[in-house]
Scaffold this motif. Structure first.
Motif, PDB file in Angstrom:
ATOM      1  N   VAL A  41       0.803  -1.222   0.000  1.00 53.64           N
ATOM      2  CA  VAL A  41       0.000   0.000   0.000  1.00 53.64           C
ATOM      3  C   VAL A  41       0.841   1.279   0.000  1.00 53.64           C
ATOM      4  O   VAL A  41       0.329   2.351  -0.305  1.00 53.64           O
ATOM      5  CB  VAL A  41      -0.990   0.016   1.191  1.00 53.64           C
ATOM      6  CG1 VAL A  41      -2.012  -1.104   1.050  1.00 53.64           C
ATOM      7  CG2 VAL A  41      -0.271  -0.098   2.526  1.00 53.64           C
ATOM      8  N   PHE A  42       2.152   1.163   0.353  1.00 54.64           N
ATOM      9  CA  PHE A  42       2.976   2.366   0.434  1.00 54.64           C
ATOM     10  C   PHE A  42       4.441   1.984   0.276  1.00 54.64           C
ATOM     11  O   PHE A  42       4.878   0.960   0.798  1.00 54.64           O
ATOM     12  CB  PHE A  42       2.763   3.061   1.788  1.00 54.64           C
ATOM     13  CG  PHE A  42       3.527   4.336   1.947  1.00 54.64           C
ATOM     14  CD1 PHE A  42       3.119   5.499   1.318  1.00 54.64           C
ATOM     15  CD2 PHE A  42       4.674   4.386   2.738  1.00 54.64           C
ATOM     16  CE1 PHE A  42       3.836   6.685   1.469  1.00 54.64           C
ATOM     17  CE2 PHE A  42       5.390   5.560   2.891  1.00 54.64           C
ATOM     18  CZ  PHE A  42       4.968   6.712   2.255  1.00 54.64           C
ATOM     19  N   VAL A  43       5.181   2.828  -0.456  1.00 57.62           N
ATOM     20  CA  VAL A  43       6.623   2.628  -0.633  1.00 57.62           C
ATOM     21  C   VAL A  43       7.318   3.946  -0.300  1.00 57.62           C
ATOM     22  O   VAL A  43       6.878   5.015  -0.741  1.00 57.62           O
ATOM     23  CB  VAL A  43       6.964   2.212  -2.090  1.00 57.62           C
ATOM     24  CG1 VAL A  43       8.467   2.083  -2.281  1.00 57.62           C
ATOM     25  CG2 VAL A  43       6.262   0.921  -2.460  1.00 57.62           C
ATOM     26  N   GLU A  44       8.382   3.860   0.483  1.00 62.40           N
ATOM     27  CA  GLU A  44       9.195   5.029   0.820  1.00 62.40           C
ATOM     28  C   GLU A  44      10.594   4.809   0.262  1.00 62.40           C
ATOM     29  O   GLU A  44      11.212   3.773   0.532  1.00 62.40           O
ATOM     30  CB  GLU A  44       9.260   5.198   2.335  1.00 62.40           C
ATOM     31  CG  GLU A  44      10.099   6.377   2.776  1.00 62.40           C
ATOM     32  CD  GLU A  44      10.273   6.426   4.291  1.00 62.40           C
ATOM     33  OE1 GLU A  44      10.550   7.524   4.777  1.00 62.40           O
ATOM     34  OE2 GLU A  44      10.150   5.388   4.963  1.00 62.40           O
ATOM     35  N   LEU A  45      11.075   5.763  -0.543  1.00 63.90           N
ATOM     36  CA  LEU A  45      12.391   5.660  -1.165  1.00 63.90           C
ATOM     37  C   LEU A  45      13.185   6.940  -0.927  1.00 63.90           C
ATOM     38  O   LEU A  45      12.604   8.015  -0.755  1.00 63.90           O
ATOM     39  CB  LEU A  45      12.251   5.438  -2.684  1.00 63.90           C
ATOM     40  CG  LEU A  45      11.594   4.134  -3.130  1.00 63.90           C
ATOM     41  CD1 LEU A  45      11.393   4.136  -4.644  1.00 63.90           C
ATOM     42  CD2 LEU A  45      12.413   2.937  -2.697  1.00 63.90           C
ATOM     43  N   PRO A  46      14.529   6.843  -0.961  1.00 63.61           N
ATOM     44  CA  PRO A  46      15.357   8.045  -0.783  1.00 63.61           C
ATOM     45  C   PRO A  46      15.319   8.938  -2.025  1.00 63.61           C
ATOM     46  O   PRO A  46      14.922   8.505  -3.109  1.00 63.61           O
ATOM     47  CB  PRO A  46      16.764   7.465  -0.588  1.00 63.61           C
ATOM     48  CG  PRO A  46      16.734   6.163  -1.316  1.00 63.61           C
ATOM     49  CD  PRO A  46      15.326   5.635  -1.170  1.00 63.61           C
ATOM     50  N   VAL A  61       8.765  -0.588   2.746  1.00 61.98           N
ATOM     51  CA  VAL A  61       7.606  -1.038   1.984  1.00 61.98           C
ATOM     52  C   VAL A  61       6.540  -1.408   3.009  1.00 61.98           C
ATOM     53  O   VAL A  61       6.804  -2.167   3.943  1.00 61.98           O
ATOM     54  CB  VAL A  61       7.946  -2.271   1.111  1.00 61.98           C
ATOM     55  CG1 VAL A  61       6.704  -2.810   0.440  1.00 61.98           C
ATOM     56  CG2 VAL A  61       8.994  -1.916   0.079  1.00 61.98           C
ATOM     57  N   GLU A  62       5.349  -0.846   2.832  1.00 61.11           N
ATOM     58  CA  GLU A  62       4.262  -1.128   3.761  1.00 61.11           C
ATOM     59  C   GLU A  62       3.182  -1.915   3.033  1.00 61.11           C
ATOM     60  O   GLU A  62       2.755  -1.546   1.939  1.00 61.11           O
ATOM     61  CB  GLU A  62       3.680   0.191   4.278  1.00 61.11           C
ATOM     62  CG  GLU A  62       2.590   0.012   5.302  1.00 61.11           C
ATOM     63  CD  GLU A  62       2.106   1.340   5.878  1.00 61.11           C
ATOM     64  OE1 GLU A  62       1.000   1.340   6.427  1.00 61.11           O
ATOM     65  OE2 GLU A  62       2.825   2.349   5.766  1.00 61.11           O
ATOM     66  N   SER A  63       2.784  -3.022   3.648  1.00 59.97           N
ATOM     67  CA  SER A  63       1.692  -3.823   3.097  1.00 59.97           C
ATOM     68  C   SER A  63       0.568  -3.876   4.119  1.00 59.97           C
ATOM     69  O   SER A  63       0.688  -3.321   5.218  1.00 59.97           O
ATOM     70  CB  SER A  63       2.181  -5.245   2.794  1.00 59.97           C
ATOM     71  OG  SER A  63       2.343  -5.979   3.986  1.00 59.97           O
ATOM     72  N   VAL A  64      -0.504  -4.559   3.762  1.00 58.42           N
ATOM     73  CA  VAL A  64      -1.602  -4.704   4.715  1.00 58.42           C
ATOM     74  C   VAL A  64      -1.170  -5.569   5.898  1.00 58.42           C
ATOM     75  O   VAL A  64      -1.776  -5.516   6.956  1.00 58.42           O
ATOM     76  CB  VAL A  64      -2.861  -5.287   4.036  1.00 58.42           C
ATOM     77  CG1 VAL A  64      -3.437  -4.295   3.043  1.00 58.42           C
ATOM     78  CG2 VAL A  64      -2.574  -6.603   3.354  1.00 58.42           C
ATOM     79  N   LYS A  65      -0.087  -6.341   5.750  1.00 61.92           N
ATOM     80  CA  LYS A  65       0.395  -7.229   6.810  1.00 61.92           C
ATOM     81  C   LYS A  65       1.469  -6.602   7.690  1.00 61.92           C
ATOM     82  O   LYS A  65       1.536  -6.882   8.884  1.00 61.92           O
ATOM     83  CB  LYS A  65       1.012  -8.502   6.203  1.00 61.92           C
ATOM     84  CG  LYS A  65       0.059  -9.406   5.465  1.00 61.92           C
ATOM     85  CD  LYS A  65       0.827 -10.619   4.957  1.00 61.92           C
ATOM     86  CE  LYS A  65      -0.009 -11.528   4.100  1.00 61.92           C
ATOM     87  NZ  LYS A  65       0.800 -12.634   3.566  1.00 61.92           N
ATOM     88  N   ALA A  66       2.379  -5.821   7.098  1.00 60.59           N
ATOM     89  CA  ALA A  66       3.571  -5.386   7.840  1.00 60.59           C
ATOM     90  C   ALA A  66       4.240  -4.207   7.152  1.00 60.59           C
ATOM     91  O   ALA A  66       3.944  -3.890   6.009  1.00 60.59           O
ATOM     92  CB  ALA A  66       4.571  -6.541   7.919  1.00 60.59           C
ATOM     93  N   VAL A  67       5.174  -3.578   7.890  1.00 57.15           N
ATOM     94  CA  VAL A  67       6.071  -2.582   7.310  1.00 57.15           C
ATOM     95  C   VAL A  67       7.469  -3.177   7.366  1.00 57.15           C
ATOM     96  O   VAL A  67       7.919  -3.602   8.428  1.00 57.15           O
ATOM     97  CB  VAL A  67       6.032  -1.250   8.089  1.00 57.15           C
ATOM     98  CG1 VAL A  67       7.031  -0.259   7.505  1.00 57.15           C
ATOM     99  CG2 VAL A  67       4.635  -0.672   8.076  1.00 57.15           C
ATOM    100  N   GLU A  68       8.140  -3.244   6.234  1.00 58.43           N
ATOM    101  CA  GLU A  68       9.478  -3.833   6.162  1.00 58.43           C
ATOM    102  C   GLU A  68      10.477  -2.785   5.709  1.00 58.43           C
ATOM    103  O   GLU A  68      10.231  -2.055   4.752  1.00 58.43           O
ATOM    104  CB  GLU A  68       9.492  -5.003   5.168  1.00 58.43           C
ATOM    105  CG  GLU A  68       8.664  -6.198   5.591  1.00 58.43           C
ATOM    106  CD  GLU A  68       9.212  -6.920   6.816  1.00 58.43           C
ATOM    107  OE1 GLU A  68      10.443  -6.901   7.025  1.00 58.43           O
ATOM    108  OE2 GLU A  68       8.413  -7.477   7.568  1.00 58.43           O
ATOM    109  N   ASP A  69      11.615  -2.727   6.411  1.00 58.84           N
ATOM    110  CA  ASP A  69      12.709  -1.869   5.973  1.00 58.84           C
ATOM    111  C   ASP A  69      13.338  -2.441   4.718  1.00 58.84           C
ATOM    112  O   ASP A  69      13.458  -3.657   4.570  1.00 58.84           O
ATOM    113  CB  ASP A  69      13.797  -1.774   7.046  1.00 58.84           C
ATOM    114  CG  ASP A  69      13.456  -0.772   8.128  1.00 58.84           C
ATOM    115  OD1 ASP A  69      12.626   0.119   7.887  1.00 58.84           O
ATOM    116  OD2 ASP A  69      14.025  -0.880   9.225  1.00 58.84           O
ATOM    117  N   LEU A  70      13.746  -1.562   3.828  1.00 62.35           N
ATOM    118  CA  LEU A  70      14.542  -1.949   2.666  1.00 62.35           C
ATOM    119  C   LEU A  70      15.999  -1.760   3.057  1.00 62.35           C
ATOM    120  O   LEU A  70      16.365  -0.705   3.589  1.00 62.35           O
ATOM    121  CB  LEU A  70      14.186  -1.068   1.471  1.00 62.35           C
ATOM    122  CG  LEU A  70      12.751  -1.214   0.966  1.00 62.35           C
ATOM    123  CD1 LEU A  70      12.398  -0.074   0.019  1.00 62.35           C
ATOM    124  CD2 LEU A  70      12.565  -2.559   0.279  1.00 62.35           C
TER     125      LEU A  70
END
Length: 129
Positions: A41-46, A61-70
């Motif tokens: 649902v959401f991506v954060e990039l530099p 990267v954020e999904s309906v399940k979790a937020v994971e660091d890249l």
């Protein structure tokens, strides 16, 4: 879903991939990681011009399940980021190795690629072979 791991990419333990393109690297998130996350649902990039350090977080990267660091598989400078993925995060699920790429990098030390897994090793690791 049959997961693919293109042979021209190298893979990190944290499931990012890099694809060499001349002297540059295209960076993305593997099909396995995207499959595990579910609906993104959401991506954060530099920003362009930012320096990534191997092993350090560079976004999420954020999904309906979790937020994971890249985590950066290599050290380098961001030459471009995929604005389409920022506005349409589902592009990651649709085409992780094509239109769903994340960043284009100028690597600081191309020899860091040698420390990453090839497709066969990565595929065996994530598929439990």
């Amino acid at each position: 879903m049959a997961l693919s791991f293109p042979g021209d990419c190298r893979y990190a333990d944290s499931h990012e991939y890099v694809r060499p393109e001349g002297e540059r690297l295209r960076l993305g998130l593997s099909a396995f990681a995207i499959d595990q996350l579910g609906d993104i649902v959401f991506v954060e990039l530099p920003e362009v011009g930012a320096t990534l350090t191997q092993g350090a977080s560079f976004g999420s990267v954020e999904s309906v399940k979790a937020v994971e660091d890249l985590l950066a598989p290599v050290t380098g400078v961001v030459l471009a980021r995929n604005e389409a993925v920022l506005s349409s995060p589902e592009e990651l699920q649709n085409d992780p190795y094509g239109e769903g790429w994340l960043l284009l990098l100028q690597p600081a030390d191309p020899s860091q690629l040698e420390g990453l897994m090839d497709a066969a090793v990565y595929g065996a690791k994530v598929q439990g072979a």
